[in-house]
Scaffold this motif. Structure first.
Motif, PDB file in Angstrom:
ATOM      1  N   LEU A 194       0.832  -1.212   0.000  1.00 32.68           N
ATOM      2  CA  LEU A 194       0.000   0.000   0.000  1.00 32.68           C
ATOM      3  C   LEU A 194       0.862   1.255   0.000  1.00 32.68           C
ATOM      4  O   LEU A 194       0.580   2.216  -0.724  1.00 32.68           O
ATOM      5  CB  LEU A 194      -0.940   0.006   1.209  1.00 32.68           C
ATOM      6  CG  LEU A 194      -2.098  -0.975   1.178  1.00 32.68           C
ATOM      7  CD1 LEU A 194      -2.742  -1.087   2.558  1.00 32.68           C
ATOM      8  CD2 LEU A 194      -3.128  -0.567   0.140  1.00 32.68           C
ATOM      9  N   HIS A 195       1.924   1.244   0.798  1.00 32.13           N
ATOM     10  CA  HIS A 195       2.834   2.384   0.865  1.00 32.13           C
ATOM     11  C   HIS A 195       3.472   2.634  -0.499  1.00 32.13           C
ATOM     12  O   HIS A 195       3.484   3.764  -1.005  1.00 32.13           O
ATOM     13  CB  HIS A 195       3.895   2.148   1.933  1.00 32.13           C
ATOM     14  CG  HIS A 195       4.909   3.229   2.006  1.00 32.13           C
ATOM     15  ND1 HIS A 195       6.066   3.214   1.253  1.00 32.13           N
ATOM     16  CD2 HIS A 195       4.946   4.385   2.713  1.00 32.13           C
ATOM     17  CE1 HIS A 195       6.754   4.297   1.488  1.00 32.13           C
ATOM     18  NE2 HIS A 195       6.106   5.029   2.387  1.00 32.13           N
ATOM     19  N   ASP A 196       4.018   1.568  -1.089  1.00 35.83           N
ATOM     20  CA  ASP A 196       4.681   1.709  -2.391  1.00 35.83           C
ATOM     21  C   ASP A 196       3.699   2.161  -3.472  1.00 35.83           C
ATOM     22  O   ASP A 196       4.014   3.008  -4.304  1.00 35.83           O
ATOM     23  CB  ASP A 196       5.337   0.387  -2.805  1.00 35.83           C
ATOM     24  CG  ASP A 196       6.501   0.010  -1.905  1.00 35.83           C
ATOM     25  OD1 ASP A 196       6.968   0.871  -1.119  1.00 35.83           O
ATOM     26  OD2 ASP A 196       6.934  -1.160  -1.983  1.00 35.83           O
ATOM     27  N   PHE A 197       2.498   1.606  -3.453  1.00 40.58           N
ATOM     28  CA  PHE A 197       1.478   1.974  -4.436  1.00 40.58           C
ATOM     29  C   PHE A 197       1.099   3.452  -4.288  1.00 40.58           C
ATOM     30  O   PHE A 197       1.004   4.184  -5.272  1.00 40.58           O
ATOM     31  CB  PHE A 197       0.239   1.091  -4.269  1.00 40.58           C
ATOM     32  CG  PHE A 197      -0.805   1.312  -5.313  1.00 40.58           C
ATOM     33  CD1 PHE A 197      -0.790   0.580  -6.487  1.00 40.58           C
ATOM     34  CD2 PHE A 197      -1.809   2.255  -5.133  1.00 40.58           C
ATOM     35  CE1 PHE A 197      -1.755   0.771  -7.463  1.00 40.58           C
ATOM     36  CE2 PHE A 197      -2.774   2.469  -6.099  1.00 40.58           C
ATOM     37  CZ  PHE A 197      -2.749   1.721  -7.270  1.00 40.58           C
ATOM     38  N   ALA A 198       0.908   3.884  -3.048  1.00 39.47           N
ATOM     39  CA  ALA A 198       0.543   5.282  -2.799  1.00 39.47           C
ATOM     40  C   ALA A 198       1.630   6.226  -3.286  1.00 39.47           C
ATOM     41  O   ALA A 198       1.326   7.251  -3.924  1.00 39.47           O
ATOM     42  CB  ALA A 198       0.272   5.500  -1.314  1.00 39.47           C
ATOM     43  N   GLU A 199       2.875   5.901  -3.002  1.00 36.74           N
ATOM     44  CA  GLU A 199       3.973   6.751  -3.473  1.00 36.74           C
ATOM     45  C   GLU A 199       4.028   6.802  -5.003  1.00 36.74           C
ATOM     46  O   GLU A 199       4.269   7.860  -5.579  1.00 36.74           O
ATOM     47  CB  GLU A 199       5.312   6.253  -2.924  1.00 36.74           C
ATOM     48  CG  GLU A 199       5.547   6.673  -1.501  1.00 36.74           C
ATOM     49  CD  GLU A 199       6.987   6.466  -1.072  1.00 36.74           C
ATOM     50  OE1 GLU A 199       7.747   5.738  -1.751  1.00 36.74           O
ATOM     51  OE2 GLU A 199       7.353   7.048  -0.040  1.00 36.74           O
ATOM     52  N   ALA A 200       3.802   5.676  -5.660  1.00 41.32           N
ATOM     53  CA  ALA A 200       3.885   5.611  -7.122  1.00 41.32           C
ATOM     54  C   ALA A 200       2.722   6.334  -7.802  1.00 41.32           C
ATOM     55  O   ALA A 200       2.855   6.784  -8.941  1.00 41.32           O
ATOM     56  CB  ALA A 200       3.917   4.153  -7.582  1.00 41.32           C
ATOM     57  N   HIS A 201       1.605   6.475  -7.101  1.00 43.32           N
ATOM     58  CA  HIS A 201       0.409   7.047  -7.730  1.00 43.32           C
ATOM     59  C   HIS A 201      -0.006   8.397  -7.161  1.00 43.32           C
ATOM     60  O   HIS A 201      -1.107   8.871  -7.461  1.00 43.32           O
ATOM     61  CB  HIS A 201      -0.741   6.049  -7.651  1.00 43.32           C
ATOM     62  CG  HIS A 201      -0.495   4.817  -8.458  1.00 43.32           C
ATOM     63  ND1 HIS A 201      -0.696   4.764  -9.812  1.00 43.32           N
ATOM     64  CD2 HIS A 201      -0.014   3.607  -8.109  1.00 43.32           C
ATOM     65  CE1 HIS A 201      -0.366   3.576 -10.263  1.00 43.32           C
ATOM     66  NE2 HIS A 201       0.049   2.846  -9.239  1.00 43.32           N
ATOM     67  N   PHE A 202       0.844   9.030  -6.376  1.00 45.77           N
ATOM     68  CA  PHE A 202       0.528  10.369  -5.866  1.00 45.77           C
ATOM     69  C   PHE A 202       1.092  11.403  -6.835  1.00 45.77           C
ATOM     70  O   PHE A 202       2.274  11.365  -7.174  1.00 45.77           O
ATOM     71  CB  PHE A 202       1.116  10.580  -4.464  1.00 45.77           C
ATOM     72  CG  PHE A 202       0.689  11.866  -3.835  1.00 45.77           C
ATOM     73  CD1 PHE A 202      -0.626  12.080  -3.478  1.00 45.77           C
ATOM     74  CD2 PHE A 202       1.602  12.890  -3.617  1.00 45.77           C
ATOM     75  CE1 PHE A 202      -1.029  13.271  -2.894  1.00 45.77           C
ATOM     76  CE2 PHE A 202       1.216  14.089  -3.041  1.00 45.77           C
ATOM     77  CZ  PHE A 202      -0.114  14.271  -2.675  1.00 45.77           C
ATOM     78  N   ASP A 203       0.241  12.307  -7.302  1.00 44.36           N
ATOM     79  CA  ASP A 203       0.685  13.306  -8.291  1.00 44.36           C
ATOM     80  C   ASP A 203       0.905  14.689  -7.692  1.00 44.36           C
ATOM     81  O   ASP A 203       1.034  15.669  -8.409  1.00 44.36           O
ATOM     82  CB  ASP A 203      -0.296  13.375  -9.462  1.00 44.36           C
ATOM     83  CG  ASP A 203      -1.659  13.924  -9.075  1.00 44.36           C
ATOM     84  OD1 ASP A 203      -1.848  14.374  -7.921  1.00 44.36           O
ATOM     85  OD2 ASP A 203      -2.564  13.915  -9.934  1.00 44.36           O
ATOM     86  N   GLY A 204       0.940  14.786  -6.380  1.00 44.37           N
ATOM     87  CA  GLY A 204       1.144  16.064  -5.721  1.00 44.37           C
ATOM     88  C   GLY A 204      -0.135  16.679  -5.196  1.00 44.37           C
ATOM     89  O   GLY A 204      -0.112  17.459  -4.264  1.00 44.37           O
ATOM     90  N   ALA A 205      -1.253  16.318  -5.784  1.00 40.05           N
ATOM     91  CA  ALA A 205      -2.541  16.843  -5.339  1.00 40.05           C
ATOM     92  C   ALA A 205      -3.515  15.729  -4.963  1.00 40.05           C
ATOM     93  O   ALA A 205      -4.443  15.937  -4.196  1.00 40.05           O
ATOM     94  CB  ALA A 205      -3.164  17.709  -6.433  1.00 40.05           C
TER      95      ALA A 205
END
Length: 180
Positions: free
Chosen positions: A35-46
């Motif tokens: 979940l952590h890795d997925f969130a980091e990979a899919h966060f675009d800043g907003a």
């Protein structure tokens, strides 16, 4: 005569803080990392560009054969019961006849199951009032077979055995801390 106490939770909040068997630890640890890795990979800043659905644990709480009456007694010793539990989203509401709940303010313990056994236990995932921390800790410690349970806080990434008192106290301090 007062109205029976009723509790509503948004459907997305179901099982965000779960109590599971200790045997689910490797699954929870692996899933939290994913979940952590997925969130980091899919966060675009907003916001997030994609969504990951968390897989079910391979070991369920039902394996512990927790008596519903003992869970209810432990919960009721710390918090009043709700007569009805509802879920939904927006303006849609539906009753949850299998769910029992106890709590006050933003804190609630939910027990899912039919008959004499509890199949799932989870907590509302809002921040709770600091003065509730001792009662929450007492409730969690007094659950039947608490020494065989782990707590996984999926949104905040915490995983610990309920028998780990320092971890429980650190988690409660974070969960009940005032918003900055």
């Amino acid at each position: 005569m007062s109205e029976p106490r009723s509790l509503y939770f948004h459907e997305d909040d179901d099982s965000q803080i779960e109590l599971l068997t200790l045997s689910a630890w490797p699954h929870c640890q692996r899933t939290l990392a994913e979940l952590h890795d997925f969130a980091e990979a899919h966060f675009d800043g907003a916001g997030y560009t994609d969504m990951m659905v968390r897989p079910q644990a391979p070991h369920s709480l039902a394996e512990l054969d927790l008596p519903a009456d003992r869970v209810a007694a432990a919960a009721a010793a710390q918090f009043p019961a709700y007569a009805q539990v509802w879920t939904g989203y927006s303006s849609w509401r539906t009753p949850c006849p299998r769910l029992r709940a106890w709590g006050e303010g933003d804190f609630a313990l939910f027990a899912d199951g039919e008959g004499e056994r509890v199949e799932a236990l989870w907590l509302a995932h809002e921040r709770w009032a600091p003065q509730q921390a001792p009662a929450i800790a007492a409730l969690l410690r007094s659950l039947p077979k608490s020494g065989e349970l782990l707590l996984v806080d999926w949104p905040w990434g915490h995983l610990f055995a309920l028998s780990d008192e320092p971890a429980l106290q650190r988690w409660l301090a974070e969960r009940t801390a005032p918003w900055d």
